[in-house]
Write a protein that holds these residues in place. Structure first.
Motif, PDB file in Angstrom:
ATOM      1  N   THR A 316       0.652  -0.977  -0.122  1.00  0.00           N
ATOM      2  CA  THR A 316       0.075  -0.044   0.082  1.00  0.00           C
ATOM      3  C   THR A 316       0.749   1.287   0.050  1.00  0.00           C
ATOM      4  O   THR A 316       1.965   1.470   0.488  1.00  0.00           O
ATOM      5  CB  THR A 316      -1.040   0.115   0.878  1.00  0.00           C
ATOM      6  N   LEU A 317       0.499   2.417  -0.723  1.00  0.00           N
ATOM      7  CA  LEU A 317       0.997   3.280  -0.294  1.00  0.00           C
ATOM      8  C   LEU A 317       0.465   5.158  -0.690  1.00  0.00           C
ATOM      9  O   LEU A 317      -0.716   4.983  -1.576  1.00  0.00           O
ATOM     10  CB  LEU A 317       1.962   3.462  -2.075  1.00  0.00           C
ATOM     11  N   PRO A 318       0.561   5.351   0.488  1.00  0.00           N
ATOM     12  CA  PRO A 318      -0.190   6.698   0.416  1.00  0.00           C
ATOM     13  C   PRO A 318      -0.496   7.605  -0.735  1.00  0.00           C
ATOM     14  O   PRO A 318       0.440   8.292  -0.959  1.00  0.00           O
ATOM     15  CB  PRO A 318      -0.130   7.290   1.467  1.00  0.00           C
ATOM     16  N   THR A 319      -1.710   7.746  -1.197  1.00  0.00           N
ATOM     17  CA  THR A 319      -1.357   9.034  -1.936  1.00  0.00           C
ATOM     18  C   THR A 319      -2.295  10.365  -2.439  1.00  0.00           C
ATOM     19  O   THR A 319      -3.131  10.789  -0.896  1.00  0.00           O
ATOM     20  CB  THR A 319      -1.656   8.489  -3.636  1.00  0.00           C
ATOM     21  N   ALA A 320      -2.187  11.170  -2.934  1.00  0.00           N
ATOM     22  CA  ALA A 320      -3.225  12.272  -2.617  1.00  0.00           C
ATOM     23  C   ALA A 320      -4.984  12.454  -2.399  1.00  0.00           C
ATOM     24  O   ALA A 320      -5.336  12.619  -1.709  1.00  0.00           O
ATOM     25  CB  ALA A 320      -2.675  14.090  -3.807  1.00  0.00           C
ATOM     26  N   PHE A 321      -4.706  11.018  -3.282  1.00  0.00           N
ATOM     27  CA  PHE A 321      -6.249  10.706  -3.387  1.00  0.00           C
ATOM     28  C   PHE A 321      -6.648   9.514  -2.574  1.00  0.00           C
ATOM     29  O   PHE A 321      -7.905   9.499  -3.313  1.00  0.00           O
ATOM     30  CB  PHE A 321      -6.606  10.385  -4.902  1.00  0.00           C
ATOM     31  N   GLY A 322      -6.099   8.421  -1.730  1.00  0.00           N
ATOM     32  CA  GLY A 322      -6.031   7.607  -0.843  1.00  0.00           C
ATOM     33  C   GLY A 322      -4.872   6.462  -1.341  1.00  0.00           C
ATOM     34  O   GLY A 322      -3.832   7.109  -1.638  1.00  0.00           O
ATOM     35  N   GLU A 323      -5.468   5.243  -0.455  1.00  0.00           N
ATOM     36  CA  GLU A 323      -4.079   4.706  -1.023  1.00  0.00           C
ATOM     37  C   GLU A 323      -4.203   3.508  -1.583  1.00  0.00           C
ATOM     38  O   GLU A 323      -5.459   3.513  -2.212  1.00  0.00           O
ATOM     39  CB  GLU A 323      -3.871   3.798   0.553  1.00  0.00           C
ATOM     40  N   ARG A 324      -2.500   3.889  -2.475  1.00  0.00           N
ATOM     41  CA  ARG A 324      -2.778   3.364  -3.733  1.00  0.00           C
ATOM     42  C   ARG A 324      -2.818   1.087  -3.403  1.00  0.00           C
ATOM     43  O   ARG A 324      -1.182   1.393  -2.599  1.00  0.00           O
ATOM     44  CB  ARG A 324      -1.910   3.680  -4.540  1.00  0.00           C
ATOM     45  N   ILE A 325      -3.105   1.045  -4.282  1.00  0.00           N
ATOM     46  CA  ILE A 325      -2.242  -0.906  -3.705  1.00  0.00           C
ATOM     47  C   ILE A 325      -2.140  -1.431  -5.295  1.00  0.00           C
ATOM     48  O   ILE A 325      -3.082  -1.204  -5.588  1.00  0.00           O
ATOM     49  CB  ILE A 325      -3.777  -1.553  -3.190  1.00  0.00           C
ATOM     50  N   VAL A 326      -1.166  -2.383  -4.423  1.00  0.00           N
ATOM     51  CA  VAL A 326      -0.396  -3.399  -5.799  1.00  0.00           C
ATOM     52  C   VAL A 326      -0.554  -5.029  -5.208  1.00  0.00           C
ATOM     53  O   VAL A 326      -0.009  -4.708  -4.194  1.00  0.00           O
ATOM     54  CB  VAL A 326       0.340  -2.780  -6.073  1.00  0.00           C
ATOM     55  N   MET A 327      -1.047  -5.464  -5.709  1.00  0.00           N
ATOM     56  CA  MET A 327      -0.871  -7.289  -5.311  1.00  0.00           C
ATOM     57  C   MET A 327      -0.054  -7.801  -6.513  1.00  0.00           C
ATOM     58  O   MET A 327      -0.728  -7.594  -7.873  1.00  0.00           O
ATOM     59  CB  MET A 327      -1.925  -7.748  -4.922  1.00  0.00           C
ATOM     60  N   ARG A 328       0.976  -8.465  -6.007  1.00  0.00           N
ATOM     61  CA  ARG A 328       2.069  -9.188  -7.632  1.00  0.00           C
ATOM     62  C   ARG A 328       1.345 -10.839  -6.664  1.00  0.00           C
ATOM     63  O   ARG A 328       0.994 -11.137  -5.158  1.00  0.00           O
ATOM     64  CB  ARG A 328       3.070  -9.032  -6.954  1.00  0.00           C
TER      65      ARG A 328
END
Length: 614
Positions: A316-328
């Protein structure tokens, strides 16, 4: 139970006992399922299973049958199971013979896209999986059911009661039925699409975790929309063989994208208001802190999806519009590959096997993230593994469990780093050490020392090609003379997309394409090759389906080692290697284009950073 085995009037009796039964594709839109080729019931029933296997399927010899019958008389058990366990016949051949003996239709393919999902509304997916059974058609007289074991009549009795109808039975291989079960239940649930509509008027965090052993395709309709939506995303990603799932919040919407064959593709868009709910649900599944939204977090999710064990690395990564999520996504059910299945050409394969069969030294696999380094490393471990070798690994994380190999996982939070783990491994009397990745000077120093003291060390490192690995190792503080002494070789790996064999277009290389391939132009001139088509259902309209490996192998012979000792840069080393016959990544990719595996455009685009050979 009423089981229909009568043949249609149009059925043609088998004229020659030596013919193996063959059935054309089934049309489920007919009012009745009718066997397209009949069998003489009286004639078939008089023959034993062994006789059918010998005379009709040609899958068994008289000598093998005699041996199996002898085992049966001494040890008991079913003849069919003995024949399969002794590898005298394949399971599919046994099923064909059994279907012939019982006068039942046998189909090696089923029209899964034409099966009505409503047929399974009242049946649990686990019931179908456990019994290798699936309803596939219904008319006013019967429900037609595909079975993998026609002698197991108890599930058919249960189905008759559940569906309140008579049963018409056909026979299909277990793998075919399992595949149909997964696809039909995916369409029956259609979780992601249903839940998207429900989400429009439904908000709120959810803290109910899923059972790890429960298949996500078994999601109930009364589960909360957010659970069904996330489950649907995961199920669809597995179905489409995506390697990564991206959930990206923007100013007014949330976009869900899948990385398939190395390329990102949009899949869903939904209102921005759902970003918090989706993030919370996924963080719960990954056992992350749902209250912490200011800093990045990493986790793991293990789930059973469509009968396959899927391990997901979560970021998970905080961004200006909310948490960005990447799942491998990692499909553990697929297991490890053999070295011969990695796409190495014969020359490179022979040299690479020679390197990893050495008693000591270090062999590195290099390439960017997602280039197939770890898969190649696992295949190398499997190739050299023998009972007399003690093979130990230190990984972050352990991606595949390998039988007979000691695997240790890095845990930085408790001080179990690559360096600390590697020092501990050296006290375990190893013959071969596999390091998941050399990412710092400490690990590099220990790896080099280990390779110079009687151990074979295999590892990965992030560089663009083989020659630049030398520079990278020197950046870690390795002296040139130690590097030259320890290194056996470096292999660079990349993955390029395979053309979809259903829609690819054959053509002769054009002048524009010949100018793109450079020094290999003469090999392509007048040669029939392929380019991507407009796409079809099998490749999800992309023109490509799956990926294959391309490789560049640099062997550290005396001349290359002399260049390293004299601290020559990567370009000099690579030019020397090419002059000595090394095939570059671009040449490897273009070879795949010559073979019709990929297109010239794909080969060039995936190797744009290649050093000019001239």
């Amino acid at each position: 139970m009423s089981v229909n085995t009568n043949q249609s009037p149009e059925a043609t009796d088998m004229q020659n006992d030596d013919n193996v039964m063959h059935l054309d594709p089934i049309d489920v839109r007919k009012s009745r399922w009718k066997p397209l080729q009949g069998l003489n019931t009286e004639k078939a029933n008089k023959k034993t299973l062994g006789q059918i296997l010998i005379h009709h399927t040609k899958a068994l010899t008289e000598i093998q049958l005699e041996e199996a019958l002898k085992i049966q008389s001494e040890e008991g058990g079913k003849l069919g199971r003995i024949l399969i366990e002794k590898e005298f016949v394949k399971e599919e051949d046994m099923l064909k013979a059994l279907a012939y003996q019982l006068d039942l239709p046998y189909y090696d393919k089923l029209p899964v896209n034409d099966i009505d999902p409503a047929l399974v509304d009242s049946i649990q997916i686990q019931f179908c999986r456990d019994n290798k059974i699936l309803p596939i058609a219904r008319d006013e007289f019967y429900v037609t059911v595909a079975v993998a074991d026609p002698l197991n009549i108890f599930p058919l009795d249960d189905l008759r009661l559940i569906m309140n109808d008579n049963i018409n039975m056909i026979v299909s291989p277990p793998s075919v039925i399992n595949n149909c079960i997964n696809k039909v239940y995916e369409r029956a649930s259609d979780s992601s699409q249903k839940a998207m509509a429900d989400l429009q008027d439904n908000e709120g965090d959810d803290d109910e975790d899923l059972e790890r052993t429960r298949d996500l395709l078994e999601s109930a309709d009364d589960e909360k929309p957010i659970i069904r939506f996330v489950n649907g995303i995961l199920a669809r990603a597995v179905k489409e063989q995506a390697s990564d799932i991206h959930i990206e919040p923007y100013d007014t919407e949330v976009v869900v994208r899948f990385r398939i064959d190395g390329a990102l593709q949009d899949r869903f868009q939904l209102p921005k208001k759902h970003v918090g709910t989706i993030a919370t649900r996924i963080k719960i599944m990954g056992k992350l802190n749902i209250a912490e939204k200011r800093i990045p977090q990493d986790g793991r999710i293990a789930r059973l999806i469509a009968g396959r064990n899927i391990d997901m690395r979560l970021s998970t990564l905080p961004t200006a519009f909310g948490e960005r999520i990447v799942m491998r996504l990692l499909d553990k059910s697929s297991g490890t590959k053999n070295l011969d299945d990695m796409g190495l050409n014969s020359k490179v394969s022979k040299k690479f096997k020679s390197l990893i069969e050495q008693k000591h030294g270090i062999v590195l696999v290099t390439g960017p993230t997602g280039s197939g380094k770890t898969t190649l490393l696992y295949a190398a471990i499997v190739h050299i593994h023998t009972p007399d070798k003690n093979i130990l690994t230190i990984e972050d994380p352990v991606e595949y469990q390998l039988d007979g190999i000691g695997q240790t996982e890095v845990k930085d939070k408790v001080g179990m780093t690559f360096g600390a783990g590697l020092r501990a491994l050296l006290r375990q009397d190893p013959d071969v050490i596999m390091i998941g990745e050399i990412r710092d000077g400490e690990t590099a120093q220990i790896a080099i020392k280990s390779s110079m003291t009687g151990h074979l060390v295999l590892s990965t490192v992030h560089t663009n090609d083989t020659a630049s690995t030398v520079t990278r190792m020197m950046d870690f503080g390795i002296e040139p003379f130690k590097l030259a002494s320890a290194m056996q070789g470096v292999i660079a790996a990349r993955l390029i997309r395979r053309l979809c064999t259903s829609c690819r277009i054959e053509h002769v290389a054009t002048e524009a394409e010949l100018s793109m391939v450079g020094t290999m132009a003469e090999q392509f001139r007048g040669h029939k090759i392929y380019r991507s088509g407009t796409g079809c259902e099998k490749c999800f309209s992309s023109g490509y389906a799956g990926r294959c490996g391309i490789h560049e192998l640099l062997v550290f012979d005396s001349e290359i080692k002399e260049l390293i000792v004299n601290t020559q840069d990567a370009n000099v080393i690579k030019k020397m290697a090419i002059a000595k016959g090394m095939q570059t990544l671009r040449e490897s990719a273009l070879d795949k284009a010559l073979q019709g595996i990929t297109s010239i455009e794909e080969a060039i685009s995936r190797t744009q950073n290649e050093l000019d050979n001239e």
